[in-house]
Write a protein that holds these residues in place. Sequence first.
Motif, PDB file in Angstrom:
ATOM      1  N   UNK A 124      38.936  81.445   0.098  1.00 23.62           N
ATOM      2  CA  UNK A 124      38.946  81.668  -1.375  1.00 23.62           C
ATOM      3  C   UNK A 124      40.328  81.567  -1.828  1.00 23.62           C
ATOM      4  N   UNK A 125      40.500  80.492  -2.803  1.00 21.83           N
ATOM      5  CA  UNK A 125      41.864  80.139  -3.553  1.00 21.83           C
ATOM      6  C   UNK A 125      42.168  81.357  -4.531  1.00 21.83           C
ATOM      7  N   UNK A 126      43.246  81.105  -5.054  1.00 23.38           N
ATOM      8  CA  UNK A 126      43.879  82.239  -5.908  1.00 23.38           C
ATOM      9  C   UNK A 126      43.255  82.025  -7.369  1.00 23.38           C
ATOM     10  N   UNK A 127      42.819  81.117  -7.553  1.00 24.65           N
ATOM     11  CA  UNK A 127      42.181  80.669  -9.081  1.00 24.65           C
ATOM     12  C   UNK A 127      40.938  81.747  -8.973  1.00 24.65           C
ATOM     13  N   UNK A 128      39.945  81.318  -7.812  1.00 26.51           N
ATOM     14  CA  UNK A 128      38.429  82.017  -7.765  1.00 26.51           C
ATOM     15  C   UNK A 128      38.870  83.702  -7.473  1.00 26.51           C
ATOM     16  N   UNK A 129      39.940  84.043  -6.591  1.00 28.43           N
ATOM     17  CA  UNK A 129      40.030  85.398  -6.385  1.00 28.43           C
ATOM     18  C   UNK A 129      40.357  85.883  -7.611  1.00 28.43           C
ATOM     19  N   UNK A 130      41.200  85.452  -8.468  1.00 31.04           N
ATOM     20  CA  UNK A 130      41.672  86.068  -9.899  1.00 31.04           C
ATOM     21  C   UNK A 130      40.502  86.252 -10.777  1.00 31.04           C
ATOM     22  N   UNK A 131      39.630  85.299 -10.805  1.00 29.78           N
ATOM     23  CA  UNK A 131      38.454  85.105 -11.689  1.00 29.78           C
ATOM     24  C   UNK A 131      37.608  86.426 -11.257  1.00 29.78           C
ATOM     25  N   UNK A 132      37.384  86.818  -9.980  1.00 31.19           N
ATOM     26  CA  UNK A 132      36.488  87.808  -9.560  1.00 31.19           C
ATOM     27  C   UNK A 132      37.212  89.056  -9.655  1.00 31.19           C
ATOM     28  N   UNK A 133      38.450  89.133  -9.413  1.00 31.02           N
ATOM     29  CA  UNK A 133      39.327  90.377  -9.720  1.00 31.02           C
ATOM     30  C   UNK A 133      39.135  90.993 -11.272  1.00 31.02           C
ATOM     31  N   UNK A 134      39.090  89.854 -12.181  1.00 30.14           N
ATOM     32  CA  UNK A 134      39.069  90.313 -13.543  1.00 30.14           C
ATOM     33  C   UNK A 134      37.891  90.704 -14.022  1.00 30.14           C
ATOM     34  N   UNK A 135      36.890  90.669 -13.182  1.00 26.58           N
ATOM     35  CA  UNK A 135      35.317  91.163 -13.551  1.00 26.58           C
ATOM     36  C   UNK A 135      35.713  92.662 -13.159  1.00 26.58           C
ATOM     37  N   UNK A 136      36.497  93.093 -12.209  1.00 24.03           N
ATOM     38  CA  UNK A 136      36.787  94.220 -11.553  1.00 24.03           C
ATOM     39  C   UNK A 136      37.795  95.013 -12.371  1.00 24.03           C
ATOM     40  N   UNK A 137      38.735  94.353 -12.696  1.00 25.19           N
ATOM     41  CA  UNK A 137      40.164  95.147 -13.312  1.00 25.19           C
ATOM     42  C   UNK A 137      40.645  94.086 -14.103  1.00 25.19           C
ATOM     43  N   UNK A 138      40.820  94.307 -15.359  1.00 21.20           N
ATOM     44  CA  UNK A 138      41.100  93.362 -16.493  1.00 21.20           C
ATOM     45  C   UNK A 138      42.808  93.759 -16.910  1.00 21.20           C
ATOM     46  N   UNK A 139      43.206  94.633 -16.304  1.00 23.19           N
ATOM     47  CA  UNK A 139      44.399  95.184 -16.734  1.00 23.19           C
ATOM     48  C   UNK A 139      45.750  94.837 -15.696  1.00 23.19           C
ATOM     49  N   UNK A 140      45.259  94.745 -14.366  1.00 25.55           N
ATOM     50  CA  UNK A 140      46.358  94.703 -13.553  1.00 25.55           C
ATOM     51  C   UNK A 140      46.877  93.346 -13.614  1.00 25.55           C
ATOM     52  N   UNK A 141      48.222  93.427 -13.512  1.00 23.67           N
ATOM     53  CA  UNK A 141      49.151  91.965 -13.637  1.00 23.67           C
ATOM     54  C   UNK A 141      48.880  91.200 -12.410  1.00 23.67           C
ATOM     55  N   UNK A 142      48.614  89.937 -12.537  1.00 21.74           N
ATOM     56  CA  UNK A 142      48.469  88.984 -11.626  1.00 21.74           C
ATOM     57  C   UNK A 142      49.556  87.803 -11.546  1.00 21.74           C
ATOM     58  N   UNK A 143      50.381  87.727 -10.773  1.00 21.60           N
ATOM     59  CA  UNK A 143      51.437  86.546 -10.928  1.00 21.60           C
ATOM     60  C   UNK A 143      51.017  85.345  -9.766  1.00 21.60           C
TER      61      UNK A 143
END
Length: 504
Positions: A441-460
């Motif tokens: 799973x690439x970083x874009x897809x992972x970030x999209x899935x994480x944002x469904x769980x947590x919208x506040x955590x910074x992702x760089x």
Amino acid sequence: MSYHSLLQKQISQFLSPAEEANPAIAKLLTAINNSYSSFERDRKITEHAFDVSEQEYQRATKDLQEQNDIRKQSISKLKEAIRALDPSAPQQFAEDNDDLIDIISFLEKQILKTKQLEQDLINAKEVAEKAAMAKSEFLSVMSHEIRTPLNAIIGTIMLLQYQELAADQRELLNVMEISSENLLSLINDVLDFSKLEEGKILFAERNINILHFLKNIKMANQVKAEEKRNRIKITYDDDIPEFLVCDDVRLGQILNNLISNAVKFTKDGTITIRVELKANNTQDVDLLFSIEDTGIGIPKEKQHLIFERFTQANNNITREFGGSGLGLTIIRRLLQLQGSEIYIDSDLGVGSKFYFTLKFKKSTSEIREESKQNGTENKPDLSGKTILLVEDVEFNVMVAQRMLRNWNAEVDLAENGAIAVEKVKQNHYDLILMDIQMPVMDGYTATSNIRKINKQIPIIALTASVITTDIEAKAVQIGMNGCLSKPFNPNTLYAIIANNIKEQ
């Protein structure tokens, strides 16, 4: 009775009054007189009709002549237009040929030829666009493949600098550092040039202290200057406002390139960074930057060549001093995109002066981003912070992990995006460093899935590809808080982590 004048003359000549009075002769004379009158009337009508016909004929002749002149002019203009359409084409009609059918037939052939050329141009444009896309994709792939091991090399060098080393070991480490920096500079030049050619450059706006910014640039070039026994000094106009708005990364790229060139081509001399206030307007200022050195100089006849891509003033320069021949080309293009131009004054054996003028907006914000120029003003410390590092390359993991732990951060690892998503579900993290290109799973897809769980955590986002506006736009759209290109400077990494954690 009154008769026609000609008949009256004949009666007077040939008839006596008695004969004229004879009823039979009088009747005959009346009939002859009527014939004379009819003839006279018909003659006048005929003459009138002739006059009218003559006028109509003259008018028709004049109209025909005018129409013929217009036709000749139209044919002449048509011939001129055909010649202008394709001056090199063999003309298939003579100058005195007024046959409109021949000319129109030739024009029809030219139009068909032009349409074919237009279609060929469209096809060539499509081929060129595909080639440009292929080149861009190739550069992106090569950037990733080159930067990935280079990130490990530079990161390892930086980590070794924290260790206690013998003098000869530190000397070898310095050689490795300079070589890796030269290689990274070359890669960046090629990729920046590609981005400039494709028009994929956007300028950011940040509040910076120009004088402090110049001091940092001077400090960055100080070591190499001292190696060649050069002195770097700053001459700064005190009337310049303390804070201005600009893209400090691009300004730093321009000035660093000019200063490093000045250092490279100067020995036992002086490099002067001069900044003057040329105009102080209500909302902006014009600043004149000049980089002056006492180096080898450039011959007058060679000065126009140095701004051409892959070109040096002398073939021996590349062998003696190194360089890709892209730096000044990139500088010129960056300035042109900001409505400016770079100029040079130089004499062989005396030195060189490169100068340009840039417009800066005056800062209206109370938030100063001066700390971003330094990376940070405080000693790196991430005590109490837990960071999730999502990376699949072992060497990159080792380098980033050691950097973070040197700053007292707790580090958790994930080999791909799928593992990262599961870990975010189960644990608390202060920040995520997310590689973009990974298996499973690439970083874009992972970030999209994480944002469904947590919208506040910074992702760089961490990427070994060149960061383009497309990558930045996609990262923001997906929900990332920033992008960092590998190999990265430790201060830059710490700054982006500290700023995002602080904002949280």
